[in-house]
Design a protein around this motif. Structure first.
Motif, PDB file in Angstrom:
ATOM      1  N   LEU C  30       0.835  -1.195   0.000  1.00 31.55           N
ATOM      2  CA  LEU C  30       0.000   0.000   0.000  1.00 31.55           C
ATOM      3  C   LEU C  30       0.868   1.243   0.000  1.00 31.55           C
ATOM      4  O   LEU C  30       0.636   2.202  -0.735  1.00 31.55           O
ATOM      5  N   LEU C  31       1.914   1.230   0.815  1.00 31.98           N
ATOM      6  CA  LEU C  31       2.763   2.407   0.899  1.00 31.98           C
ATOM      7  C   LEU C  31       3.650   2.557  -0.316  1.00 31.98           C
ATOM      8  O   LEU C  31       4.034   3.664  -0.689  1.00 31.98           O
ATOM      9  N   GLY C  34       1.484   4.190  -2.336  1.00 33.27           N
ATOM     10  CA  GLY C  34       1.292   5.476  -1.682  1.00 33.27           C
ATOM     11  C   GLY C  34       2.345   6.485  -2.124  1.00 33.27           C
ATOM     12  O   GLY C  34       2.033   7.650  -2.361  1.00 33.27           O
ATOM     13  N   PHE C  37       1.372   7.857  -5.281  1.00 32.21           N
ATOM     14  CA  PHE C  37       0.180   8.698  -5.118  1.00 32.21           C
ATOM     15  C   PHE C  37       0.570  10.094  -4.615  1.00 32.21           C
ATOM     16  O   PHE C  37      -0.054  11.084  -4.988  1.00 32.21           O
TER      17      PHE C  37
ATOM     18  N   LEU D  79      -2.929   3.912   7.209  1.00 29.01           N
ATOM     19  CA  LEU D  79      -3.595   4.954   6.428  1.00 29.01           C
ATOM     20  C   LEU D  79      -3.271   6.334   6.986  1.00 29.01           C
ATOM     21  O   LEU D  79      -3.019   7.283   6.245  1.00 29.01           O
ATOM     22  N   LEU D  82       0.020   7.443   5.777  1.00 27.77           N
ATOM     23  CA  LEU D  82      -0.019   7.895   4.396  1.00 27.77           C
ATOM     24  C   LEU D  82      -0.603   9.306   4.296  1.00 27.77           C
ATOM     25  O   LEU D  82      -0.078  10.174   3.582  1.00 27.77           O
ATOM     26  N   ILE D  86       1.303  12.705   2.860  1.00 27.27           N
ATOM     27  CA  ILE D  86       0.799  13.566   1.798  1.00 27.27           C
ATOM     28  C   ILE D  86       0.601  14.989   2.317  1.00 27.27           C
ATOM     29  O   ILE D  86       1.018  15.968   1.689  1.00 27.27           O
TER      30      ILE D  86
END
Ligand code: HEA
Ligand code: HEA
Ligand code: CUA
Ligand SMILES: [Cu+2]
Lengths: 537, 319, 261, 96
Positions: C30-31, C34, C37, D79, D82, D86
């Motif tokens: 996921l990272l 990420g 992203f 999450l 993350l 960001i």
């Protein structure tokens, strides 16, 4: 509990014999030793590069190598020391060996993944070394691989970067293993707060490995794409933003410095109570501060970029967060010192390493605070002040903890004692040499000596000269330490099960431990630093 | 030991000294306690340790005090930094172009130099631009530094030089082979002298400081051939030598007429160097890469005029 | 001489542990995405207009079809696990094979999609992109190729993984334990009992003498509800987790690239 | 060492199919929404729908709904990390 007659894991015959019984083993102890020896070997490679670098810097102008060679030297020195020595150092060698034993388990949760992680480590190491000799020339970007230079240069950057990528994978597998093991395999009675503090530090480290490593993985992968296909995401001539590369790089690489130091702190938390013969001061605070360092440490990466052109707002926020991350470290230091109070202190070699760890790490950490202060950072960023800072925390901190761990657990791992006198001599040389080597770098850094400089202005000569002389003392120290240990492997006196009278589980079984660690999984009732009734055996 | 020569060092030194003092005090405290405890509670003297599990009050004390200390440090550092990022209205602006491995300064009147000349006691704002990779502009004596980022238009730093003299300018972001040699000087001269120099570029040699400094190459003087001056100012000779020894790139000596293997779009081909090829190499350095070299030659920030290129060619042919 | 040798057979079967391990691994995946992203969001923010325009080049229908394919494959994956949990291996096989086929179909689609783009001269470093694309469009396609490419690699890994699972769940469960010659010699003189209540019946007792070179014990499980090799279910579940993650990533990639026109 | 294996939770085939149908509907919805012009809002709409879809997959297909809390907590941590990565990056990018 301990069965003294049992066969040690060295003698135990498994499916394979000879060398295969090592490189195909899934036993966590053997894998730990595989890691230990591989890591030490690569440490010597990295250190040899350092020695050559210092020699070049002994005087202005050319001394022994060309600029290009020097640039490759510090790049490979950095890559090897970071990715091959210090990040896997304590977790992969000592963590693998002692994590299961200290929580009363027979092995880690995924023994085969563990072996795979070592193989990945070796592949990464092989690639990194191979990148030295293949391609146009060895990589010359510094261990940070900043774009766009790393995109433009014709040197062998892609391969070196790929090596780092593979090593990241290896590090992730270790992390997955450790977290699962700690969650699932603690012996009955081994509650979270009955775990030795080394476990807490490994647990926090493993989380950073899992959360941060993939980010650098993708960054390095994109860098390779950039070099082979020109996708443009980091290339300003195609609209990419080089500063974004730095963000992605440091999102991993700052947390990575805590991957390096946390296990070292764990080791110190083990050694100090044992040789002060009293329980650790503020167990819970030390345990939670590991988690605090891991989480706050993930938010401060921007302090490497204060003058990079990132926004003023970001500068201020990251500086504030940087200062906050110092607090859990301070808590640890104070608790260690308080543990000494009213103890019964014995200055063995591991203890000397631990106390000097506190001293050197404090210097490194406090200079870290100076760098975190915006006004000062502008002046000392990318000077040898930084170089001194990170050698103090990495070598003075983690490096000393590594050697401390090596001397503390040596009897357990190999069943032999070493020569205490020689070890102390080695320690003294290392300590003196270390400060001679790096302290001058603070001074000339403050005077404005940039880092990654092949050549320098005359006013920096004295500092560099002293520093190079220091590196020779360090060499002497390291050689004394390692030769002493190597000799002891064969000639050392037999070590008993518990030569230090320590209370954690690994000292309750034979030295070296039997294959399955515990014939019967122990039922844990005592605290890890409860020395009542524990005697030398 | 360290030179202070602008308005900035005062601030930076103050912050430094305050944090240093706190740090030394803490280090001394910790070290003293360690040594004291080790001596006082040595196993020989104290065989009976006393188990102490912890002490909540102490924990709070040594969490809160460091918190306050570091918040203070942060604030102090921030205030100093704020000054560095807020340029006075009346600052004189000079453009700085960094490229492998030379600096170029462009003044508002269009003049270009490779040594930075600034008037004393006047706020100077440097606008930083890069032609190729990351560099970082650093004047230790002024305590200023900022990265020079390709593609980033608004990189800047400012200072107010207080002391006359010439000071080192260094590149502090690794930028390749000659990174350690990417340096020059900043020369601070009195305002009047500066005005006369600034007004009449040809008169640069008149400034006392500039003359005394052996490194400082001046703005084009009459006795230098035009071609050489161009090659110097455009930074070509940072990579191309004039004496036949190849460095980062091929040498200019004997360039024309030389047979060369180049790689164009991945295909090797043999060419003979002529005027056309020379011009193309400057306009589109990536089009033909000389075999054995890297594609790292920058495109000039403003296209060279036909005349300039002619002058260069003439000079190189005469080598 | 009597030598007694013990041998313990310990099969590690901590299902929750295995699942934790798998999830931890998924987090790293996921990272990994990420990281890109982050890049995507920054460039999208900087070059919103260009991204908008560049997205017209992508084939929305193709993207939607691929989304449906992946979603369906996720369904068949879940169903396959469900079937195995109910000890219905046949049904599990059918669904697993469908999952693999759908995954292949996805790749075939992807191949045509990329192929069309490359035919149009849109790929990093192409003449077209260098001459007539601006920064934002360039970055859009740089990211498009990196992210869908990376995702594609994960689909390939998924196919391999699921194919291996197909083999594993169909293998007759059971295991063979071999006692190597050296060990067997140590066991000389001891007896091996075959069967649970064998002690009384001499036929069921084998003496290990010096003619014995090797002792092989094989254990066979039969797929009844009670003896079903449960560890296969957890393996399939974990592979399923991986496959669903690949799906989730696509769920985000699809709108972010195809639907921002 | 010996852990009690938690009872396996078996989800009915019907539930899976329903979730799948839900996912298809949401896919249609996001395509439809993209067609209309919502300005800046359409990005957030797309992300919102994608978020709901992933929650469906996460909770039902990936069984998070039936697992112990530990998994939920771990997912939230990741999450959160993350999101932090960001947003801190945007403190740079959007104030430059
Ligand atoms: C083991 C590795 C390690 C560790 C633990 C640290 C710890 C810290 N580091 Fe360091 N750092 C590096 C490795 C490490 N660093 C590396 C490798 C680089 C350079 C990378 C490169 O560019 O190549 C670097 C660079 C670096 C920079 C960037 C400099 C620049 O390039 O401009 C900064 C800036 O803020 C910084 C700060 C800090 C801080 C605040 C800590 C804190 O965590 C320190 C906390 C510790 C203490 C504070 C000391 C102990 C406490 C006491 C003695 C009690 C009293 C304390 C208080 C009152 C608070 N480090
Ligand atoms: C764990 C991390 C670690 C460790 C232990 C070290 C150890 C050492 N490093 Fe370190 N160093 C880094 C990590 C580390 N380094 C990193 C990350 C960088 C940044 C790279 C970059 O800029 O990208 C760096 C950069 C760096 C520089 C700056 C280069 C520059 O900016 O120009 C210098 C310069 O002096 C230096 C020197 C040394 C020295 C002398 C040692 C010594 O401590 C080594 C001591 C030992 C010996 C000197 C030899 C012992 C030898 C033997 C036992 C074998 C016998 C061999 C011979 C006799 C040849 N290092
Ligand atoms: Cu320019 Cu270093
Ligand atoms: Cu950092």
């Amino acid at each position: 509990m301990a069965n003294e007659q049992s066969v040690s894991f060295f003698e135990e015959k498994g499916k394979h014999t000879g060398i295969l019984s090592w490189i195909l083993t899934t036993d966590h102890k053997r894998i730990g030793l595989l890691y230990l020896f591989s890591i030490l070997t690569l440490f010597l490679v990295g250190v040899t590069f350092a020695f050559l670098m210092r020699l070049e810097l002994i005087a202005p102008g050319k001394t022994i190598v060309e600029p290009n060679t020097y640039n490759s030297l510090f790049t490979l020195h950095g890559v090897i020391m970071i990715f091959l020595f210090i990040i896997p150092g304590i977790p992969a060698a000592f963590g693998n060996f002692f994590l299961p034993i200290q929580i009363g388990a027979r092995d880690v949760a995924f023994p085969r993944l563990n072996l795979m992680s070592w193989w990945l480590y070796m592949s990464g190491a092989a690639l990194a070394l191979y990148s030295l000799f293949s391609g146009a020339a060895p990589a010359d970007t510094g261990w940070t691989f900043y774009a766009p230079y790393s995109i433009r240069t014709g040197t062998n950057v892609s391969l070196t970067v790929f090596a780092a990528f593979v090593l990241g994978f290896s590090s992730i597998l270790t992390g997955v293993n450790f977290i699962t093991t700690i969650h699932r395999m603690r012996a009955p009675g081994m509650g979270w707060f009955k775990m030795p503090l080394f476990q807490w530090s490994l647990y926090a480290t493993a989380w950073i490995q899992i959360i941060a490593t993939p980010v650098v993985g993708i960054t390095l992968l994109l860098l390779i794409f950039e070099r082979t296909f020109g996708i443009g995401v980091f290339d300003p001539s195609k609209g990419g933003d080089p500063i974004l590369y730095q963000h992605l790089f440091w999102i991993y690489s700052h947390p990575a410095v805590y991957i390096m130091i946390l296990p070292g702190m764990g080791v110190i938390s083990e050694i100090i109570p044992v040789f002060a013969r009293k329980t650790i001061f503020g167990y819970k605070f030390i345990a939670y501060s590991s988690l605090a360092i891991a989480s706050v440490g993930s938010l401060v990466w921007g302090h490497h970029m204060f003058v990079s052109g990132q926004s003023y707002t970001a500068d201020v926020i990251f500086s504030l967060l940087t200062f906050l991350v110092a607090i859990p470290s301070a808590i640890k230091v104070f608790n260690w010192v308080a543990t000494l109070y009213k103890g019964s202190i014995e200055l063995t070699t591991p203890m000397l390493f631990s106390l000097s760890f506190i001293f050197l790490f404090a210097i490194g950490g406090l200079t870290g605070l100076m760098q975190g202060a915006l006004a000062i950072n502008v002046h000392i960023h990318d000077t040898s002040f930084i170089v001194a800072h990170f050698h103090y925390v990495m070598f003075g901190g983690t490096g000393f903890a590594f050697f401390g761990a090596l001397h503390y657990w040596f009897p357990k791992m190999f069943g032999r004692m070493y020569n205490e006198k020689a070890a102390k001599t080695g320690w003294a040389l290392l300590f003196v040499g270390f400060n001679t080597l790096y302290f001058p770098l603070f001074v000339i850094g403050w005077m404005g000596m940039p880092r990654r400089y092949y050549d320098y202005l005359p006013q920096f000569h004295t500092g560099h000269l002293v520093s190079t002389i220091g590196s020779w003392i360090v060499i002497a120290g390291i050689l004394v330490l390692l030769i002493n240990l190597l000799r002891s492997l064969r000639k050392g006196a037999k070590a008993g099960a518990n030569p230090w009278a320590a209370a954690t589980l690994e000292w309750q079984i034979a030295s070296p431990p039997p294959m399955e660690n515990f014939h019967e999984i122990p039922e844990v009732t005592k605290d890890p630093y409860d020395f009542k009734g524990v005697v030398v055996r | 030991m360290i030179i202070d020569a602008s308005s900035m060092p005062q601030t930076v030194n103050n912050v430094f000294i305050v944090i240093l003092a706190i740090s030394v005090a803490l280090l001394a405290l910790i070290t003293f306690l360690m040594i004291y405890f080790v001596i006082k509670y040595h196993r020989k003297k104290n065989t009976k340790p006393k188990d102490i599990e912890g002490n909540l009050v102490l924990e709070i004390v040594w969490t809160v005090i460091p918190t306050l200390l570091v918040l203070g440090m942060f604030y102090y550092g921030w205030i100093g930094y704020k000054i560095m990022r807020e340029v006075p209205e009346d600052a004189m602006e000079i453009d700085v172009v960094g490229r492998m491995w030379a600096w170029e300064f462009e003044y508002e009147n269009g003049m270009k130099t490779d040594t930075l000349y600034v008037p004393q006691n006047k706020a100077i704002k440097l606008n930083l631009r890069s032609q190729d990779v990351l560099h970082s502009f650093f004047i230790p004596a002024f305590r200023v530094k900022h990265d020079v980022v390709p593609g980033l238009e608004n990189g800047f730093l400012w200072f107010n030089p207080t002391d006359l003299g010439s000071y080192d300018v260094l590149c502090t972001e690794f930028c390749g082979q000659e990174h350690a040699y990417m340096k020059t000087k900043v020369v601070v001269i009195p305002q009047e002298e500066y005005d006369s120099w600034y007004g009449t570029p040809a008169d640069t040699t008149a400034t006392g400081q500039a003359q005394s400094d052996e490194d400082s190459a001046e703005a084009p003087a009459d006795n230098i051939p035009e071609g050489l001056a161009l090659l110097t100012n455009e930074g070509c000779i940072a990579c191309h030598t004039l004496d036949g020894t190849p460095m980062v790139a091929t040498s200019f000596k004997g360039l024309f007429g030389r047979k060369q293997i180049v790689i164009s779009n991945g295909v090797e081909r043999r060419i003979t160097i002529d005027d056309e090829y020379f011009k193309k190499s400057i306009v589109e350095p990536g089009a033909d890469i000389v075999k054995g070299y890297d594609n790292m030659m920058p495109v000039p920030d403003e296209p060279l005029s036909e005349d300039d290129m002619k002058a260069m060619i003439a000079y190189i042919k005469g080598l | 001489m009597t030598v007694t040798t013990e041998f313990a057979v310990e099969k590690h079967s901590d299902h929750t542990g295995a699942k934790i391990g798998m999830w931890l691994f998924l987090f790293t995946e996921l990272l990994l995405f990420g990281g890109v992203f982050i890049l995507y969001s920054v460039y999208r923010y900087k070059y919103a207009q260009d991204f908008h325009i560049a997205a017209f080049e992508l084939n929305k229908v193709m993207g939607a079809v691929n989304t449906i394919i992946l979603l369906t494959s996720s369904l068949t994956m879940a169903l396959s696990i469900g079937a195995l949990q109910r000890y219905n291996r046949k049904l599990a096989n059918i669904f697993l094979v469908s999952t693999i086929l759908l995954a292949v179909l996805f790749l075939v689609n992807k191949y045509f999609e990329w192929g069309a783009k490359i035919d149009h001269g849109i790929y990093p470093g192409s003449k077209l992109m260098e001459s007539s694309f601006n920064y934002g469009e360039n970055l859009f396609f740089g990211l498009y190729y990196s992210m869908t490419g990376l995702h594609g690699v994960h689909v390939i890994v998924g196919i391999v993984l699921l194919t291996v699972m197909l083999y594993i769940i169909n293998k007759e469960p059971g295991s063979v334990y071999v006692i190597e010659p050296k060990r067997a010699r140590e066991m000389e003189g001891s007896r091996i009992m075959l069967g649970k209540n064998a002690s009384t019946n001499p036929q069921d007792i084998a003496l290990i003498d010096d003619t014995v070179r090797r002792v092989e014990i094989s254990v066979r499980h039969y797929n009844t509800e009670k003896t079903f090799d449960r560890s296969n279910i957890i393996k399939l579940e974990n592979s399923g987790l991986y496959w669903h993650l690949v799906d989730i990533i696509w769920i985000f990639l699809f709108p972010l690239f195809y639907l921002i026109t | 060492m010996a852990h009690q294996e938690p009872e396996q939770h078996i989800v009915s085939y019907g539930t899976y199919v329903l979730v799948w149908l839900g996912l298809l509907v949401l896919t249609g919805l996001t395509v439809a929404v993209a067609g209309t012009d919502l300005g800046n809002f359409s990005v957030w709409m797309a992300i919102l729908i994608a978020g709901i879809k992933s929650l469906l997959v996460l909770f039902i297909f990936m069984h998070i709904r039936y697992e112990s809390q530990l998994f939920t907590v771990m997912i939230l941590i990741v999450l959160f990390a993350l999101v932090i990565f960001i947003s801190l990056t945007f403190f740079d990018v959007s104030y430059r």
